[in-house]
Structure formats: C-alpha cells, structure tokens
Design an enzyme around this catalytic site. Structure first.
Site, PDB file in Angstrom:
ATOM      1  N   SER A  66       1.083  -1.208   0.572  1.00  0.00           N
ATOM      2  CA  SER A  66      -0.018   0.213  -0.001  1.00  0.00           C
ATOM      3  C   SER A  66       0.566   1.331   0.022  1.00  0.00           C
ATOM      4  O   SER A  66       1.474   1.472  -0.956  1.00  0.00           O
ATOM      5  CB  SER A  66      -0.880  -0.722   1.508  1.00  0.00           C
ATOM      6  N   LYS A  99       4.170   1.878  -2.615  1.00  0.00           N
ATOM      7  CA  LYS A  99       4.851   3.322  -3.120  1.00  0.00           C
ATOM      8  C   LYS A  99       6.312   3.398  -2.739  1.00  0.00           C
ATOM      9  O   LYS A  99       7.248   3.705  -3.749  1.00  0.00           O
ATOM     10  CB  LYS A  99       4.366   4.893  -2.617  1.00  0.00           C
ATOM     11  N   TRP A 124      -9.658   0.489  -5.472  1.00  0.00           N
ATOM     12  CA  TRP A 124      -9.323   1.852  -4.923  1.00  0.00           C
ATOM     13  C   TRP A 124      -8.457   2.026  -5.717  1.00  0.00           C
ATOM     14  O   TRP A 124      -7.748   3.226  -5.858  1.00  0.00           O
ATOM     15  CB  TRP A 124      -9.279   1.985  -3.600  1.00  0.00           C
ATOM     16  N   HIS A 180      -7.450  -5.970  -0.748  1.00  0.00           N
ATOM     17  CA  HIS A 180      -6.456  -5.359  -0.099  1.00  0.00           C
ATOM     18  C   HIS A 180      -5.522  -5.790   0.874  1.00  0.00           C
ATOM     19  O   HIS A 180      -6.093  -5.526   1.983  1.00  0.00           O
ATOM     20  CB  HIS A 180      -6.493  -3.547   0.267  1.00  0.00           C
TER      21      HIS A 180
HETATM   22  C1  GCU Z   1      -5.376   4.790   2.013  1.00  0.00           C
HETATM   23  C2  GCU Z   1      -4.916   5.288   0.211  1.00  0.00           C
HETATM   24  C3  GCU Z   1      -3.889   4.892  -1.050  1.00  0.00           C
HETATM   25  C4  GCU Z   1      -3.404   4.241   0.085  1.00  0.00           C
HETATM   26  C5  GCU Z   1      -3.389   3.673   1.606  1.00  0.00           C
HETATM   27  C6  GCU Z   1      -2.497   2.444   2.734  1.00  0.00           C
HETATM   28  O1  GCU Z   1      -6.510   3.900   1.408  1.00  0.00           O
HETATM   29  O2  GCU Z   1      -5.823   6.576  -0.134  1.00  0.00           O
HETATM   30  O3  GCU Z   1      -3.176   5.481  -1.320  1.00  0.00           O
HETATM   31  O4  GCU Z   1      -2.403   3.329  -0.321  1.00  0.00           O
HETATM   32  O5  GCU Z   1      -4.277   4.282   2.314  1.00  0.00           O
HETATM   33  O6  GCU Z   1      -1.283   2.958   2.797  1.00  0.00           O
HETATM   34  O7  GCU Z   1      -3.097   2.029   3.575  1.00  0.00           O
END
Ligand code: GCU
Length: 473
Positions: free
Chosen positions: A312, A316, A403, A453
């Site tokens: 998540s 990144k 998402w 997720h």
């Molecule tokens: C939120 C956010 C995402 C991210 C995620 C996470 O949903 O919008 O961009 O990847 O959190 O890190 O859990």
C-alpha cells in the site's frame, strides 16, 4: 481527434448520470427511513411531512455539493488518455539503446519524479551509528538468528532512532533478504516478548480496539498483531532472511513536518521542506536505504541480494526506494495503487486530487499542481517502473482492491516494458491483464489474486518464487 473528443464527452456524461443516480438513491433511502419506518400518517400531518422533506432536500443538496467528486470504479468510464512517451528524449529524439536510456532519458524522468512528485531527497548524508541491541542464535525453533539493531542519526541538536529487526536462516550463508517496512512497530510482526516495542507515534485504526495501540502508543497487546502479513517460518524455511523496521520511526504519518527525519535536514530558518523537496513517501524510502546500510554492515548479510517489498503506501515507498538506490536488487509493490504502480491518468479509484487532499504530507508540495490536472504532469507511473530496469520488479494487485486500480497497476508494468527490452529483458507483453490467480513471472512480474487489499501467503509464495527464478540463475 474528433472521435476521441466525442468519446470523452460521452464518458463525462455517463459519469454525471452515474453520480446523479447514486445521489438520488441515497436521498430516497434516507427519506424513506426518516418518514416511513414504523409510522403511519394522517391528513393533518401533511404540513409536518412537507417540512421534513424540505429540510432534508436542502441538507442533501448542500451535503452532496460539499463532497469531493465521486471516484470512478467503472472501467467503462475511464476516459481516453495519452501517456507521456517513455523512450523519447526531451529534445524529441528517440532512445536507441541502453546508453541513451542510462545517460539521458533515465535522468530526465528521474528529475521530474524528484521535483514534481515525491520530492528531492537531501544530498548530504547524516552521521549515524549502528548499535546491536539483541542477538539470539536459536530463534524460530533454532532455525534462525534473530538480531535487533538501533540506527541513530543526530543533527541540529535533534536525534532520530530507527529500530531494525532481522531474522536470518541458519542454514544459508548470505541469504537473499526481504526488506519490508511495517505499519505498527517491529513487535507486531511476531508474538515474541524479546522484540523492542516501538516508542514512536503509531497511527490508530478507526475501530482500533484490536491492534493494541492506545493513544497512539503501542502496548504489549500489539505483539504479533500483523503476523499474518509476515509468514516468518515460511520465509526462513525457503532460505530467505527478513529485515523490517517501523515506518513511523522515520516519519510519523500525519501532516506535520516538525517531527521525524525532516527537521534533521532543515537549513537555517526552515520549518518545512521546500516545494520541490521530500514528502513522507520520500522520507520512508530514505529510511529503507538507511536500513540497507545495516544489511551491508551485518557480516551475515553483507553479500546478500536485497529485495524491498512494501504494501500500500509502503508499496509506493518500496518502488521509489528501488528507483533511488541501486543496491536494491528487486522491488515488490503489493497493492500500491495511486502514486505506486497505478497509471494515474486512468483516474480509476483514488486520484491525484484525492490523495493530495487526504494525505497532503506524502508528496512534494509541487505535486498539488496536478490535482484534477494529471495530463500536465510530464510523467506517469509506467515511467517509475521503467526506472528500475533492468532489475526485476514485481507488481501485485488484489481483485477487490478497486481503490488501487488493479488494471492500472498491470498497465504500468506493460507500458514500462520497452525500457526492459532495451536490455534484452522481458516485461509484460499483453495489453490485457492475466486472469485472476494466474501470475506472470518475467523480469517484470505481476499477479492479481482474489480477495482484498492485504498481504497474504499467496502473495509471499509468488515473491519467493519470483526471487528464486532471478537469483538462482
Ligand atoms: C489509503 C490511501 C492509499 C494507500 C492506503 C494504505 O487507502 O488512499 O493510497 O495506499 O491508504 O496505505 O493503506
């Protein structure tokens, strides 16, 4: 051109209709709940009914207009887009070979990601110390060596500590190691009373009664609460090591630049990064590179291959760290989504505007220019993946994680593939993603598994197999 314009207009129209339908349904549901649940009316109640309907309508219209635009998760509503060219130099010439790529194009693209997206990292290094805090030779039923380290940085009268936890298999010399930042402290990856509980600020879940975090501090009850995402026994049994650290040690995840690593680099009079300088994702990626210093310092892993994996927001950071540090032999993005692997111009699921609004501290301030203005950004995420070339990179999606835009995550790998081809390496060759649970393992790997997720055993099985394929060559 005209066809594309008409198609685009149709998409906007469909989107508007979809939104209208959604809002009307929501309105009707609230209205019927308010008016008709357990009630019957008489003729003289009409004025009261009119009053309720009027108040609700005013409230609803105001509320709907105040909402951020609904995000799109309907593939039919993705508007046509043009991606920035991966292999055309800023001067319009074509990248012909690896030299053009490495000496010119790669730098052009990297500079844009640094200045406009994640933010430039500091050029100078900070003095640091690496201290061994713990060593156990009989961990995990005598199959592994457990080590804990403390990395300490000092500057401007401030100090920052990063606690690092490692498990290395006893049966393998210089095992390939996974470096995986964690979300709530090293103590959460396994229930072991010897692991140092983080003293840093910890984010709370919305219904945070099960994660063992109280008032943003981790407690004993948090031990082992993320163990499903770290199948340690399997990792060790497969001959891999694991390094982990808590991302909040590097920069607590909220919009405040007076804490974490940033202040240790401020120049005189500064109290926040400049508009082209690093946000939190760059800071976490910096943290990853500092833990690599520990991996190299540790004689048990000095010569190990290094695989960075993040989930998540940390996916990144994992991809970005792979780009800025070539000591990373493989990068894995687990459900990284918007500003990780997903093509941002698709505006599917989370968009640039949404991410910048909800997490204003993640990127360089410059990145806010691209809110609802993606087409002006001279890069897209296929270029981020391409900056890893020719090192192996793996992108993992989850079917229900809309998402994060699973298809957009796949496409970034697909459109990055020409950079791999320059080196004679194979990326993703089909413009359509593979079926669910059918992984592709080329130099770019990809799978879309069933489910939500998360990080699952299925994901780990693929990562270990992918690493074996590349490192056992
Ligand atoms: C939120 C956010 C995402 C991210 C995620 C996470 O949903 O919008 O961009 O990847 O959190 O890190 O859990």
């Amino acid at each position: 051109m005209r066809g594309r314009y008409t198609e685009g207009t149709k998409c906007i129209a469909r989107h508007t209709i979809l939104r209208f339908e959604f809002e009307t349904n929501r309105y009707m549901k609230t209205l019927s709940t308010l008016l008709f649940r357990n009630r019957s009316y008489r003729y003289q109640d009409i004025p009261q009914l009119i009053y309720i309907i009027t108040v609700l309508s005013i409230f609803h219209v105001g509320y709907s207009f105040g909402q951020p635009e609904l995000f799109n998760v309907d593939e039919r509503l993705v508007e046509p887009y043009d991606l920035p060219e991966l292999l055309i130099l800023a001067n319009g010439q074509k990248v012909q070979n690896v030299a053009d790529w490495e000496h010119i194009r790669r730098h052009e693209i990297l500079d844009i990601f640094l200045e406009e997206v994640y933010g430039k990292l500091p050029l100078k290094d900070l003095q640091h110390t690496i201290e061994v805090v713990d060593r156990n030779e009989t961990a995990l039923n005598n199959t592994a060596i457990r080590q804990q380290w403390k990395l300490t940085f000092e500057s401007h009268g401030k100090q920052l500590d990063i606690e690092v936890l490692a498990y290395l298999p006893k049966s393998v010399t210089s095992p390939p190691v996974f470096l995986v930042p964690n979300f709530r402290g090293n103590q959460t990856i396994i229930n072991d009373p010897n692991i140092v509980i983080t003293s840093s600020w910890v984010r709370m879940r919305k219904n945070s009664d099960t994660s063992g975090v109280v008032d943003h501090k981790a407690t004993e009850a948090s031990r082992g609460t993320s163990s499903s995402r770290f199948p340690l026994e399997k990792i060790i049994a497969n001959g891999f090591g694991l390094y982990t650290f808590y991302y909040g040690d590097v920069d607590p995840d909220f919009n405040d630049f007076s804490n974490g690593i940033h202040p240790l680099f401020y120049e005189q009079g500064e109290d926040k990064p400049k508009s082209d300088a690093w946000g939190a994702i760059s800071a976490w990626a910096w943290g990853i590179t500092k833990v690599i210093d520990v991996i190299e310092y540790n004689p048990l892993s000095t010569d190990s291959k290094i695989i960075v994996m993040g989930h998540s927001r940390l996916g990144k950071a994992a991809l970005w760290s792979g780009v800025i540090d070539d000591r990373i032999d493989m990068a894995i993005s687990n459900n990284s989504g918007c500003m990780g692997a997903a093509i941002l111009r698709r505006r599917f699921g989370e968009t640039v505007k949404i991410i910048n609004t909800r997490f204003p501290h993640w990127f360089a301030d410059n990145f806010k220019k691209y809110n609802d203005n993606e087409k002006e950004l001279p890069v897209d995420q296929h270029m981020l993946i391409a900056l890893m070339a020719p090192r192996p990179v793996y992108i993992a999606s989850a079917e229900e994680d809309r998402w994060a835009d699973p298809k957009g995550e796949y496409l970034a790998g697909y459109y990055a593939s020409p950079a791999y081809k320059l080196y004679g390496e194979k990326g993703l060759s089909n413009p359509e993603p593979p079926a669910v649970n059918v992984p592709i393992h080329q130099t770019i790997g990809y799978h879309m598994r069933t489910g939500k997720h998360d990080v699952t055993d299925y994901d780990w099985e693929q990562y270990m197999k992918f690493a074996r394929t590349h490192f056992d060559k």
